[in-house]
Design a protein around this motif. Structure first.
Motif, PDB file in Angstrom:
ATOM      1  N   ALA A   8       1.975  -8.484  -9.000  1.00  0.00           N
ATOM      2  CA  ALA A   8       1.683  -7.670  -7.812  1.00  0.00           C
ATOM      3  C   ALA A   8       0.998  -8.501  -6.748  1.00  0.00           C
ATOM      4  CB  ALA A   8       0.800  -6.484  -8.198  1.00  0.00           C
ATOM      5  N   GLN A   9       0.169  -9.428  -7.182  1.00  0.00           N
ATOM      6  CA  GLN A   9      -0.564 -10.247  -6.236  1.00  0.00           C
ATOM      7  C   GLN A   9       0.338 -11.283  -5.573  1.00  0.00           C
ATOM      8  OE1 GLN A   9      -3.883 -11.950  -8.251  1.00  0.00           O
ATOM      9  NE2 GLN A   9      -4.763  -9.993  -8.812  1.00  0.00           N
ATOM     10  N   LYS A  10       1.397 -11.724  -6.268  1.00  0.00           N
ATOM     11  CA  LYS A  10       2.231 -12.793  -5.751  1.00  0.00           C
ATOM     12  C   LYS A  10       3.213 -12.307  -4.688  1.00  0.00           C
ATOM     13  CE  LYS A  10       2.055 -15.457 -10.057  1.00  0.00           C
ATOM     14  NZ  LYS A  10       2.843 -15.910 -11.222  1.00  0.00           N
ATOM     15  N   ARG A  11       3.520 -11.021  -4.714  1.00  0.00           N
ATOM     16  CA  ARG A  11       4.500 -10.513  -3.771  1.00  0.00           C
ATOM     17  C   ARG A  11       3.853 -10.271  -2.412  1.00  0.00           C
ATOM     18  NH1 ARG A  11       7.454  -6.007  -7.654  1.00  0.00           N
ATOM     19  NH2 ARG A  11       7.737  -7.395  -9.432  1.00  0.00           N
ATOM     20  N   PRO A  12       4.364 -10.869  -1.357  1.00  0.00           N
ATOM     21  CA  PRO A  12       3.730 -10.722  -0.047  1.00  0.00           C
ATOM     22  C   PRO A  12       3.923  -9.325   0.525  1.00  0.00           C
ATOM     23  CG  PRO A  12       5.811 -11.886   0.173  1.00  0.00           C
ATOM     24  CD  PRO A  12       5.568 -11.738  -1.304  1.00  0.00           C
ATOM     25  N   ILE A  13       2.916  -8.850   1.252  1.00  0.00           N
ATOM     26  CA  ILE A  13       3.034  -7.599   1.982  1.00  0.00           C
ATOM     27  C   ILE A  13       3.685  -7.903   3.325  1.00  0.00           C
ATOM     28  CG2 ILE A  13       1.746  -5.786   3.183  1.00  0.00           C
ATOM     29  CD1 ILE A  13      -0.208  -5.758   0.972  1.00  0.00           C
ATOM     30  N   ARG A  14       4.807  -7.230   3.607  1.00  0.00           N
ATOM     31  CA  ARG A  14       5.495  -7.464   4.860  1.00  0.00           C
ATOM     32  C   ARG A  14       4.777  -6.748   5.991  1.00  0.00           C
ATOM     33  NH1 ARG A  14      10.712  -5.630   1.739  1.00  0.00           N
ATOM     34  NH2 ARG A  14       8.999  -4.654   0.599  1.00  0.00           N
ATOM     35  N   SER A  15       5.118  -7.136   7.232  1.00  0.00           N
ATOM     36  CA  SER A  15       4.277  -6.756   8.359  1.00  0.00           C
ATOM     37  C   SER A  15       4.521  -5.356   8.898  1.00  0.00           C
ATOM     38  CB  SER A  15       4.452  -7.773   9.494  1.00  0.00           C
ATOM     39  OG  SER A  15       5.822  -7.822   9.888  1.00  0.00           O
ATOM     40  N   GLY A  16       5.732  -4.803   8.785  1.00  0.00           N
ATOM     41  CA  GLY A  16       5.995  -3.481   9.330  1.00  0.00           C
ATOM     42  C   GLY A  16       5.263  -2.397   8.563  1.00  0.00           C
ATOM     43  N   ARG A  17       4.918  -1.294   9.268  1.00  0.00           N
ATOM     44  CA  ARG A  17       4.139  -0.244   8.598  1.00  0.00           C
ATOM     45  C   ARG A  17       4.859   0.359   7.388  1.00  0.00           C
ATOM     46  NH1 ARG A  17       0.969   4.709  11.565  1.00  0.00           N
ATOM     47  NH2 ARG A  17       0.913   6.148   9.814  1.00  0.00           N
ATOM     48  N   PRO A  18       6.153   0.720   7.479  1.00  0.00           N
ATOM     49  CA  PRO A  18       6.829   1.252   6.282  1.00  0.00           C
ATOM     50  C   PRO A  18       6.831   0.263   5.123  1.00  0.00           C
ATOM     51  CG  PRO A  18       8.111   1.719   8.256  1.00  0.00           C
ATOM     52  CD  PRO A  18       7.046   0.751   8.660  1.00  0.00           C
ATOM     53  N   GLU A  19       7.035  -1.003   5.461  1.00  0.00           N
ATOM     54  CA  GLU A  19       7.039  -2.025   4.407  1.00  0.00           C
ATOM     55  C   GLU A  19       5.649  -2.185   3.795  1.00  0.00           C
ATOM     56  OE1 GLU A  19      10.442  -2.602   7.036  1.00  0.00           O
ATOM     57  OE2 GLU A  19       8.295  -2.502   7.430  1.00  0.00           O
ATOM     58  N   VAL A  20       4.621  -2.107   4.638  1.00  0.00           N
ATOM     59  CA  VAL A  20       3.252  -2.227   4.138  1.00  0.00           C
ATOM     60  C   VAL A  20       2.925  -1.080   3.199  1.00  0.00           C
ATOM     61  CG1 VAL A  20       0.814  -2.134   4.793  1.00  0.00           C
ATOM     62  CG2 VAL A  20       2.383  -3.594   6.063  1.00  0.00           C
ATOM     63  N   THR A  21       3.214   0.159   3.611  1.00  0.00           N
ATOM     64  CA  THR A  21       2.883   1.305   2.765  1.00  0.00           C
ATOM     65  C   THR A  21       3.692   1.287   1.478  1.00  0.00           C
ATOM     66  OG1 THR A  21       4.455   2.690   4.007  1.00  0.00           O
ATOM     67  CG2 THR A  21       2.141   2.758   4.676  1.00  0.00           C
ATOM     68  N   SER A  22       4.944   0.862   1.564  1.00  0.00           N
ATOM     69  CA  SER A  22       5.757   0.758   0.355  1.00  0.00           C
ATOM     70  C   SER A  22       5.181  -0.283  -0.601  1.00  0.00           C
ATOM     71  CB  SER A  22       7.198   0.386   0.726  1.00  0.00           C
ATOM     72  OG  SER A  22       7.989   0.209  -0.428  1.00  0.00           O
ATOM     73  N   GLY A  23       4.743  -1.418  -0.042  1.00  0.00           N
ATOM     74  CA  GLY A  23       4.145  -2.456  -0.877  1.00  0.00           C
ATOM     75  C   GLY A  23       2.839  -2.020  -1.508  1.00  0.00           C
ATOM     76  N   LEU A  24       2.037  -1.268  -0.757  1.00  0.00           N
ATOM     77  CA  LEU A  24       0.774  -0.771  -1.299  1.00  0.00           C
ATOM     78  C   LEU A  24       1.033   0.223  -2.434  1.00  0.00           C
ATOM     79  CD1 LEU A  24      -1.216  -0.207   2.024  1.00  0.00           C
ATOM     80  CD2 LEU A  24      -1.693  -1.935   0.276  1.00  0.00           C
ATOM     81  N   ARG A  25       1.999   1.086  -2.234  1.00  0.00           N
ATOM     82  CA  ARG A  25       2.329   2.060  -3.281  1.00  0.00           C
ATOM     83  C   ARG A  25       2.767   1.348  -4.556  1.00  0.00           C
ATOM     84  NH1 ARG A  25       6.756   4.683  -5.358  1.00  0.00           N
ATOM     85  NH2 ARG A  25       6.367   6.828  -6.082  1.00  0.00           N
ATOM     86  N   GLU A  26       3.641   0.376  -4.415  1.00  0.00           N
ATOM     87  CA  GLU A  26       4.117  -0.363  -5.589  1.00  0.00           C
ATOM     88  C   GLU A  26       2.962  -1.075  -6.285  1.00  0.00           C
ATOM     89  OE1 GLU A  26       7.130  -2.950  -4.159  1.00  0.00           O
ATOM     90  OE2 GLU A  26       8.489  -1.328  -3.581  1.00  0.00           O
ATOM     91  N   ALA A  27       2.072  -1.675  -5.515  1.00  0.00           N
ATOM     92  CA  ALA A  27       0.940  -2.382  -6.098  1.00  0.00           C
ATOM     93  C   ALA A  27       0.036  -1.436  -6.872  1.00  0.00           C
ATOM     94  CB  ALA A  27       0.145  -3.092  -5.001  1.00  0.00           C
ATOM     95  N   LEU A  28      -0.222  -0.252  -6.307  1.00  0.00           N
ATOM     96  CA  LEU A  28      -1.075   0.723  -7.000  1.00  0.00           C
ATOM     97  C   LEU A  28      -0.447   1.185  -8.300  1.00  0.00           C
ATOM     98  CD1 LEU A  28      -2.453   3.012  -4.151  1.00  0.00           C
ATOM     99  CD2 LEU A  28      -3.756   1.455  -5.603  1.00  0.00           C
ATOM    100  N   LEU A  29       0.844   1.429  -8.289  1.00  0.00           N
ATOM    101  CA  LEU A  29       1.507   1.881  -9.513  1.00  0.00           C
ATOM    102  C   LEU A  29       1.453   0.804 -10.590  1.00  0.00           C
ATOM    103  CD1 LEU A  29       4.599   3.721  -7.992  1.00  0.00           C
ATOM    104  CD2 LEU A  29       2.581   4.746  -9.073  1.00  0.00           C
ATOM    105  N   ARG A  30       1.547  -0.452 -10.187  1.00  0.00           N
ATOM    106  CA  ARG A  30       1.471  -1.533 -11.174  1.00  0.00           C
ATOM    107  C   ARG A  30       0.054  -1.718 -11.707  1.00  0.00           C
ATOM    108  NH1 ARG A  30       5.343  -3.970  -7.654  1.00  0.00           N
ATOM    109  NH2 ARG A  30       3.683  -4.984  -6.478  1.00  0.00           N
ATOM    110  N   LEU A  31      -0.941  -1.341 -10.914  1.00  0.00           N
ATOM    111  CA  LEU A  31      -2.334  -1.524 -11.329  1.00  0.00           C
ATOM    112  C   LEU A  31      -2.863  -0.370 -12.180  1.00  0.00           C
ATOM    113  CD1 LEU A  31      -3.744  -2.932  -7.966  1.00  0.00           C
ATOM    114  CD2 LEU A  31      -3.536  -4.184 -10.115  1.00  0.00           C
ATOM    115  N   ARG A  32      -2.072   0.649 -12.387  1.00  0.00           N
ATOM    116  CA  ARG A  32      -2.520   1.817 -13.155  1.00  0.00           C
ATOM    117  C   ARG A  32      -2.721   1.446 -14.617  1.00  0.00           C
ATOM    118  NH1 ARG A  32       0.044   7.851 -12.301  1.00  0.00           N
ATOM    119  NH2 ARG A  32      -1.856   8.976 -12.938  1.00  0.00           N
ATOM    120  N   ASN A  33      -3.809   1.927 -15.200  1.00  0.00           N
ATOM    121  CA  ASN A  33      -4.109   1.652 -16.602  1.00  0.00           C
ATOM    122  C   ASN A  33      -3.264   2.518 -17.537  1.00  0.00           C
ATOM    123  OD1 ASN A  33      -6.066  -0.301 -16.065  1.00  0.00           O
ATOM    124  ND2 ASN A  33      -7.711   1.215 -15.935  1.00  0.00           N
TER     125      ASN A  33
END
Length: 308
Positions: A8-33
């Motif tokens: 999750a840390q290695k994948r860059p967050i892209r600059s557009g707002r939809p891409e940013v929110t999509s990347g944040l969502r994916e990162a949170l789901l991967r960080l779930r215990n």
């Protein structure tokens, strides 16, 4: 750190707002215990604050309502939710959890017992001291039992009790109104001279203390029903002027949420937030990622968790 978190840390967050929110969502789901909650950082035990922020941020991202199942089965001590086993009950995070529960149609029954306990909770009353310019008799809310009142737990408790008083007044004790008024007096009493709030007091030994962005944003949210109060007006001006001085994602995210609630244009602040996510993502900071996702997803939830 798990391999998923590292990926999750290695994948860059892209600059557009939809891409940013999509990347944040994916990162949170991967960080779930595995237990369904979130820790503050990868591999850490699930805690209330990051879990609540993650639940709020992920709600409605895929069209589904907020998932309260996790909080329904969260470890309890009486009516309280336990943040850390064996540690004192954290009142601020119980208020945050109850406020989170209120975002679900069936959440009031679970939030009301917590709110009832918070109505009965008071910070210590201390003798007046010349070193502090504040009213030590105001018993608002502390972080934990048998300690003094602080800005953040008071703000979270006000947000919860005001919300319930408006939507479900019969679900909380009648004295909730008195507790709300004390909490408001305490916040107004502790405001910094230039506007905004420090974490505790505003003046020590004659020295004016700095206000901070996240505490100011949270206190303003708790006082949003007093928009014309001079202290609130001055503090909102401070937040708009000084938000860029604290460029951490959590501070910027709370500022964006607060300014949206107050009807202020947040375009420049959103851009700053999206530009300052790399460190939080590299660290795997759940609160930073989740609060940022929430702040950037206004069209999905309308800031409902923070609007009175």
């Amino acid at each position: 750190m798990s391999s998923a978190a590292m990926d999750a840390q290695k994948r860059p967050i892209r600059s557009g707002r939809p891409e940013v929110t999509s990347g944040l969502r994916e990162a949170l789901l991967r960080l779930r215990n595995a237990d369904g909650g979130w820790g503050y950082y990868p591999g850490k035990a699930s805690r209330l604050e990051p879990t609540c922020w993650a639940l709020l941020a992920l709600a409605r991202q895929s069209g589904a309502p907020l998932d309260i199942g996790l909080l329904q089965k969260w470890p309890r001590e009486g009516d309280w939710l336990v943040d850390v086993k064996g540690a004192p009950i954290n009142f601020a995070f119980n208020a945050l959890a109850a406020r989170t529960l209120l975002q679900h149609p069936d959440g009031t029954a679970l939030a009301a017992p917590i709110a009832t306990q918070l109505v009965r909770t008071r910070g210590l009353r201390l003798e007046q001291a010349t070193a502090l310019r504040q009213d030590n008799s105001l018993q608002a809310w502390p972080w934990i039992d048998q300690t003094f009142s602080w800005v953040e737990p008071t703000a979270w408790c006000l947000l919860l009790l005001k919300g319930l008083q408006e939507s479900h007044p019969k679900s909380i004790p009648g004295e909730a109104g008195d507790r709300i008024r004390i909490g408001e007096r305490m916040l107004l009493d502790r405001a910094c001279k230039t506007g905004g709030w420090n974490y505790g007091g505003s003046n020590v030994y004659g020295q004016e203390l700095w206000a901070y962005v996240p505490t100011t944003a949270l206190a303003l949210l708790a006082m949003q029903d007093h928009k014309d109060d001079p202290t609130v007006v001055r503090s909102l001006q401070f937040l708009q002027k000084d938000t860029n001085t604290e460029r951490s994602a959590p501070a910027l995210a709370l500022a964006v949420v607060c300014l949206r609630v107050f009807g202020v244009d947040v375009g420049p602040f959103e851009q700053d937030l999206m530009s300052n996510l790399d460190l939080s993502r590299a660290m795997g900071s759940t609160v930073a990622l989740a609060s940022s996702l929430y702040a950037l997803s206004e069209t999905r939830h309308g800031m409902a968790a923070f609007i009175l």
